[in-house]
Scaffold this active site. Structure first.
Site, PDB file in Angstrom:
ATOM      1  N   CYS A 134      12.876  11.635   6.894  1.00 50.69           N
ATOM      2  CA  CYS A 134      12.783  11.140   8.277  1.00 50.69           C
ATOM      3  C   CYS A 134      14.074  11.344   9.043  1.00 50.69           C
ATOM      4  O   CYS A 134      14.061  11.509  10.262  1.00 50.69           O
ATOM      5  CB  CYS A 134      12.367   9.673   8.284  1.00 50.69           C
ATOM      6  SG  CYS A 134      13.490   8.585   7.389  1.00 50.69           S
ATOM      7  N   GLY A 155       1.837   4.484  13.544  1.00 49.79           N
ATOM      8  CA  GLY A 155       2.604   3.323  14.003  1.00 49.79           C
ATOM      9  C   GLY A 155       2.028   2.715  15.273  1.00 49.79           C
ATOM     10  O   GLY A 155       1.949   1.490  15.410  1.00 49.79           O
ATOM     11  N   GLU A 187       8.577  16.389  15.452  1.00 55.16           N
ATOM     12  CA  GLU A 187       9.007  16.286  14.061  1.00 55.16           C
ATOM     13  C   GLU A 187       8.146  17.199  13.186  1.00 55.16           C
ATOM     14  O   GLU A 187       6.954  16.967  13.002  1.00 55.16           O
ATOM     15  CB  GLU A 187       8.906  14.841  13.574  1.00 55.16           C
ATOM     16  CG  GLU A 187       9.508  14.636  12.194  1.00 55.16           C
ATOM     17  CD  GLU A 187       9.455  13.188  11.748  1.00 55.16           C
ATOM     18  OE1 GLU A 187      10.421  12.727  11.112  1.00 55.16           O
ATOM     19  OE2 GLU A 187       8.450  12.506  12.033  1.00 55.16           O
ATOM     20  N   ILE A 232       4.312   8.558  13.740  1.00 55.11           N
ATOM     21  CA  ILE A 232       4.338   7.818  14.995  1.00 55.11           C
ATOM     22  C   ILE A 232       2.946   7.413  15.472  1.00 55.11           C
ATOM     23  O   ILE A 232       2.751   6.310  15.992  1.00 55.11           O
ATOM     24  CB  ILE A 232       5.083   8.636  16.077  1.00 55.11           C
ATOM     25  CG1 ILE A 232       5.346   7.777  17.314  1.00 55.11           C
ATOM     26  CG2 ILE A 232       4.337   9.912  16.430  1.00 55.11           C
ATOM     27  CD1 ILE A 232       6.311   8.420  18.286  1.00 55.11           C
ATOM     28  N   GLU A 256       9.237   2.095  11.169  1.00 55.55           N
ATOM     29  CA  GLU A 256      10.171   3.225  11.117  1.00 55.55           C
ATOM     30  C   GLU A 256       9.323   4.474  11.197  1.00 55.55           C
ATOM     31  O   GLU A 256       8.581   4.791  10.267  1.00 55.55           O
ATOM     32  CB  GLU A 256      11.004   3.188   9.836  1.00 55.55           C
ATOM     33  CG  GLU A 256      12.287   4.018   9.943  1.00 55.55           C
ATOM     34  CD  GLU A 256      12.156   5.406   9.368  1.00 55.55           C
ATOM     35  OE1 GLU A 256      11.469   6.240  10.013  1.00 55.55           O
ATOM     36  OE2 GLU A 256      12.720   5.650   8.297  1.00 55.55           O
ATOM     37  N   LYS A 263       0.851  -1.186   0.000  1.00 53.44           N
ATOM     38  CA  LYS A 263       0.000   0.000   0.000  1.00 53.44           C
ATOM     39  C   LYS A 263       0.887   1.237   0.000  1.00 53.44           C
ATOM     40  O   LYS A 263       1.440   1.645   1.021  1.00 53.44           O
ATOM     41  CB  LYS A 263      -0.922   0.052   1.222  1.00 53.44           C
ATOM     42  CG  LYS A 263      -1.997   1.158   1.083  1.00 53.44           C
ATOM     43  CD  LYS A 263      -2.428   1.763   2.397  1.00 53.44           C
ATOM     44  CE  LYS A 263      -1.630   2.976   2.781  1.00 53.44           C
ATOM     45  NZ  LYS A 263      -1.823   4.154   1.910  1.00 53.44           N
TER      46      LYS A 263
END
Length: 489
Positions: free
Chosen positions: A283, A232, A384, A229, A249, A174
């Protein structure tokens, strides 16, 4: 350009006929119409991958033959570098030079894992039991769900596709719903080469409609995800349904430490590259600059001068040094962080706004930005931003720099610039990060593992361990002289 799903060896429309317009971030022109997959499409792809794995055609193909097919994929990518680079620049806005470099790196990833495919014949270990042999082997894990981000669409896909195929797995890919062009093209190359039906499947669509079913399905044995994040964490929760293996990651807030004894011009140049390459949408971007106090002011002055001269523009213009941000929504997020930084008391040294150039008004451009007078408790230092925004902090000692560098929830990458090798080694040992560069920033290659500490995720891509992520370990014990046990007389 019409993009379809690729399921069980067939190009197909989305079951519910959904479509998504794909736009060029440089000028917002529509460049493609993509199938918008849903849970039904995903379940169909999972079923195809499950059948293909369970029937054993791919997993039982000799490893050397699987490696040869993976190698042919790399050759196809090499033969189509210009077309793939053009699609990548259209889709992401990055410079054509960067896109060409990506394609060569991607081909090397397939070549590397092709070479590893037949190199692990298992390991004989000494058995403490007489008349026996003991062997440890690695076997493919099964059906793999793979979810990739928008910033490096095909590069991140290659890091997942190549080892999964080389190890003998089947998969459902995906890609990001906003940058699917090059991934679709590579699946066309899979078809040309003759990857068996059901082995590699592609479903276009959102995380909610496609990514979530991959995470939740009991027929998927592994999910590999690169992205934000919060997503994740959602995948971790969903994967518990069948305790599937996951590899994550999840980005970083990467420190770049510059000591007084570093080569000044090199460190300045590397600091610019660390944070402004691809508009900071990386990243591993070096978005946190830590400069020794004695050179802080001089270093910042030179950075500001250089950052203000970075040429923004069309990625197809060879003079362009940085393209647009990926979308209107993402630029708005970066702009919110500018407001947050000012509210927190940081000093805006340069940038912090959209450019005024008439030729850039249709794109999602944002000026290279530097904040000074930053402290570790600021959100702009901790979170981030994923854009062309650099925060600068001063330090006096190596230990203070290390403490500041480690003081985030992330641990993906970092760098140290110094001509004192003992100091460099000391700092690199203390940094809690998956990759540490000394007197450089950003290099990666297929042979070296990539991944993070802490909330940057777990698992590794690339390197030998990147192949091992797609395998299960089995211990095979053989009694060469079987006898009755006699326990239950």
């Amino acid at each position: 350009m019409q993009l379809h799903n690729y399921i069980d060896g067939q190009w197909v429309e989305a079951i519910k006929k959904g479509q998504r317009e794909i736009i060029n971030p440089f000028n917002q022109e529509i460049i493609a119409s993509a199938a918008e997959g849903t849970k039904e499409d995903t379940e169909k792809a999972i079923a195809a991958a499950r059948r293909a794995f369970d029937n054993g055609e791919w997993v039982n193909t000799p490893a050397s033959e699987r490696g040869e097919i993976v190698r042919q994929i790399g050759e196809k990518i090499q033969a189509n570098v210009e077309e793939l680079a053009r699609l990548e620049t259209l889709d992401t806005g990055k410079t054509i030079e960067e896109s060409r470099g990506d394609m060569n790196d991607i081909a090397n990833v397939f070549f590397y894992f092709a070479g590893l495919a037949d190199k692990d014949g298992g390991e004989l270990i000494e058995s403490p039991i007489p008349d026996s042999t003991s062997k440890v082997v690695r076997e493919p894990i099964g059906v793999c769900g793979q979810i990739t981000p928008w910033n490096y669409p095909l590069l991140q896909a290659a890091w997942k596709l190549a080892p999964a195929l080389a190890a003998g797995n089947t998969l459902i890919m995906k890609p990001s719903e906003i940058t699917p062009l090059t991934t679709v093209k590579v699946f066309e190359l899979f078809e040309e080469i003759g990857v068996p039906a059901g082995v590699a499947n592609l479903v276009l669509g959102t995380g909610a409609e496609v990514g979530a079913p991959l995470s939740e399905s009991t027929d998927v044995d592994l999910v590999s995800f690169t992205g934000g994040i919060e997503t994740g964490k959602t995948i971790m929760r969903s994967a518990s349904v069948n305790v599937k293996k996951i590899a994550l990651e999840l980005g970083g807030k990467n420190p770049n430490i510059v000591f007084t004894d570093a080569d000044f011009d090199t460190a300045v140049d590397q600091a610019l590259n660390a944070v402004y390459f691809h508009g900071g949408q990386v990243c591993s971007a070096g978005s946190r600059l830590l400069v020794e106090e004695s050179i802080h002011d001089q270093f910042v002055e030179e950075l500001v001068k250089r950052a203000s001269r970075i040429k923004l523009g069309n990625g197809f213009d060879e003079a362009t040094e940085s393209g647009p941000l990926i979308s209107q929504e993402h630029r708005a997020k970066v702009e919110r962080y500018i407001d947050i930084g000012l509210e927190e008391g940081a000093t805006l040294a340069v940038g912090g706004k959209r450019p005024n150039d008439a030729e850039l008004q249709d794109g999602f451009f944002f000026l290279p930005t530097i904040f000074t007078n930053c402290t570790a408790d600021m959100r702009i230092v901790q979170e981030e931003i994923f854009g062309p925004v650099l925060t600068v902090e001063a330090f006096r000692t190596a230990d203070e720099a290390i403490e500041k560098a480690n003081d985030t929830i992330y641990g993906l990458a970092g760098a140290v610039f110094t001509n004192d090798i003992d100091k460099a080694e000391y700092v690199s040992r203390k940094l809690r990060m998956g990759t540490v560069w000394i007197n450089d920033f950003h290099p990666y290659f297929a042979q070296a593992p990539w991944g993070g500490y802490k909330q940057s995720g777990f698992g590794r891509e690339l390197g030998k361990i990147g192949l091992e992520e797609y395998t299960e370990v089995k211990h095979v014990f053989r009694n060469t002289n079987p006898q009755p046990v006699g326990w239950f007389n």
